[in-house]
Scaffold this active site. Sequence first.
Site, PDB file in Angstrom:
ATOM      1  N   VAL A  18       1.020  -1.297  -0.057  1.00 24.03           N
ATOM      2  CA  VAL A  18       0.119  -0.239   0.114  1.00 24.03           C
ATOM      3  C   VAL A  18       0.930   1.129   0.095  1.00 24.03           C
ATOM      4  CG1 VAL A  18      -1.836   1.213   1.041  1.00 24.03           C
ATOM      5  CG2 VAL A  18      -1.767  -1.275   1.152  1.00 24.03           C
ATOM      6  N   HIS A  32       2.721   4.310   6.170  1.00 24.02           N
ATOM      7  CA  HIS A  32       1.870   3.385   7.346  1.00 24.02           C
ATOM      8  C   HIS A  32       3.102   2.795   8.214  1.00 24.02           C
ATOM      9  CE1 HIS A  32       2.191   0.565   3.812  1.00 24.02           C
ATOM     10  NE2 HIS A  32       2.123  -0.254   4.982  1.00 24.02           N
TER      11      HIS A  32
HETATM   12  P1  5GP Z   1       2.460  -3.167   3.784  1.00 22.56           P
HETATM   13  O1  5GP Z   1       2.576  -4.602   3.435  1.00 22.56           O
HETATM   14  O2  5GP Z   1       2.296  -2.253   2.471  1.00 22.56           O
HETATM   15  O3  5GP Z   1       3.381  -2.735   4.565  1.00 22.56           O
HETATM   16  O4  5GP Z   1       1.095  -3.167   4.543  1.00 22.56           O
HETATM   17  C1  5GP Z   1      -0.332  -3.062   4.271  1.00 22.56           C
HETATM   18  C2  5GP Z   1      -1.100  -3.773   5.205  1.00 22.56           C
HETATM   19  O5  5GP Z   1      -2.561  -3.696   4.736  1.00 22.56           O
HETATM   20  C3  5GP Z   1      -0.948  -5.396   4.984  1.00 22.56           C
HETATM   21  O6  5GP Z   1      -0.655  -6.084   6.217  1.00 22.56           O
HETATM   22  C4  5GP Z   1      -2.445  -5.936   4.607  1.00 22.56           C
HETATM   23  O7  5GP Z   1      -2.847  -7.103   5.227  1.00 22.56           O
HETATM   24  C5  5GP Z   1      -3.348  -4.653   4.919  1.00 22.56           C
HETATM   25  N1  5GP Z   1      -4.392  -4.375   4.347  1.00 22.56           N
HETATM   26  C6  5GP Z   1      -4.626  -4.487   2.822  1.00 22.56           C
HETATM   27  N2  5GP Z   1      -5.737  -4.314   2.576  1.00 22.56           N
HETATM   28  C7  5GP Z   1      -6.509  -3.778   3.773  1.00 22.56           C
HETATM   29  C8  5GP Z   1      -8.002  -3.737   3.853  1.00 22.56           C
HETATM   30  O8  5GP Z   1      -8.632  -3.403   2.923  1.00 22.56           O
HETATM   31  N3  5GP Z   1      -8.173  -3.386   5.485  1.00 22.56           N
HETATM   32  C9  5GP Z   1      -7.302  -3.565   6.199  1.00 22.56           C
HETATM   33  N4  5GP Z   1      -7.801  -3.289   7.553  1.00 22.56           N
HETATM   34  N5  5GP Z   1      -6.081  -4.013   6.211  1.00 22.56           N
HETATM   35  C10 5GP Z   1      -5.633  -4.313   4.817  1.00 22.56           C
END
Ligand code: 5GP
Length: 117
Positions: free
Chosen positions: A100, A104
């Site tokens: 994403v 974050h």
């Molecule tokens: P990244 O891998 O980019 O650091 O973290 C993105 C996080 O967002 C992942 O751990 C994934 O599970 C979470 N995530 C993706 N889509 C959604 C969603 O629609 N709702 C929620 N609550 N978390 C999400």
Amino acid sequence: MAYDRDNIFAKILRDEIPSDRVYEDGEFVAFRDIAPSAPVHLIVIPRAEPPTSPAELTDADVGLAGRLVVTASKIAAQQGLAGSGYRLVLNCGEHAGQTVRHLHLHILGGGPLGPVA
Ligand code: 5GP
């Protein structure tokens, strides 16, 4: 990388996608990760259109980055994680698995997490 206003976290901020929010203030929102990697797995995001990843942070973002970490620790304490410990994670780019593109921070805790790598 240009900020995509239709990324998942932007949609969560606009309540176009439901989320289980555990914290919000004027600058940050925290909610439960949809696919938790630990018994407690929270995501903390800035409300404002932020850098897309830690790699995009500049000197102008020092305050934002600092408040993000301080707020995450405050949320962890509110969630009862302070005594047992927790992990704060910032994924950056492909090899870290960042999916994403909205800055974050992950809060992971609620049980032993194992080594970082
Ligand atoms: P990244 O891998 O980019 O650091 O973290 C993105 C996080 O967002 C992942 O751990 C994934 O599970 C979470 N995530 C993706 N889509 C959604 C969603 O629609 N709702 C929620 N609550 N978390 C999400």
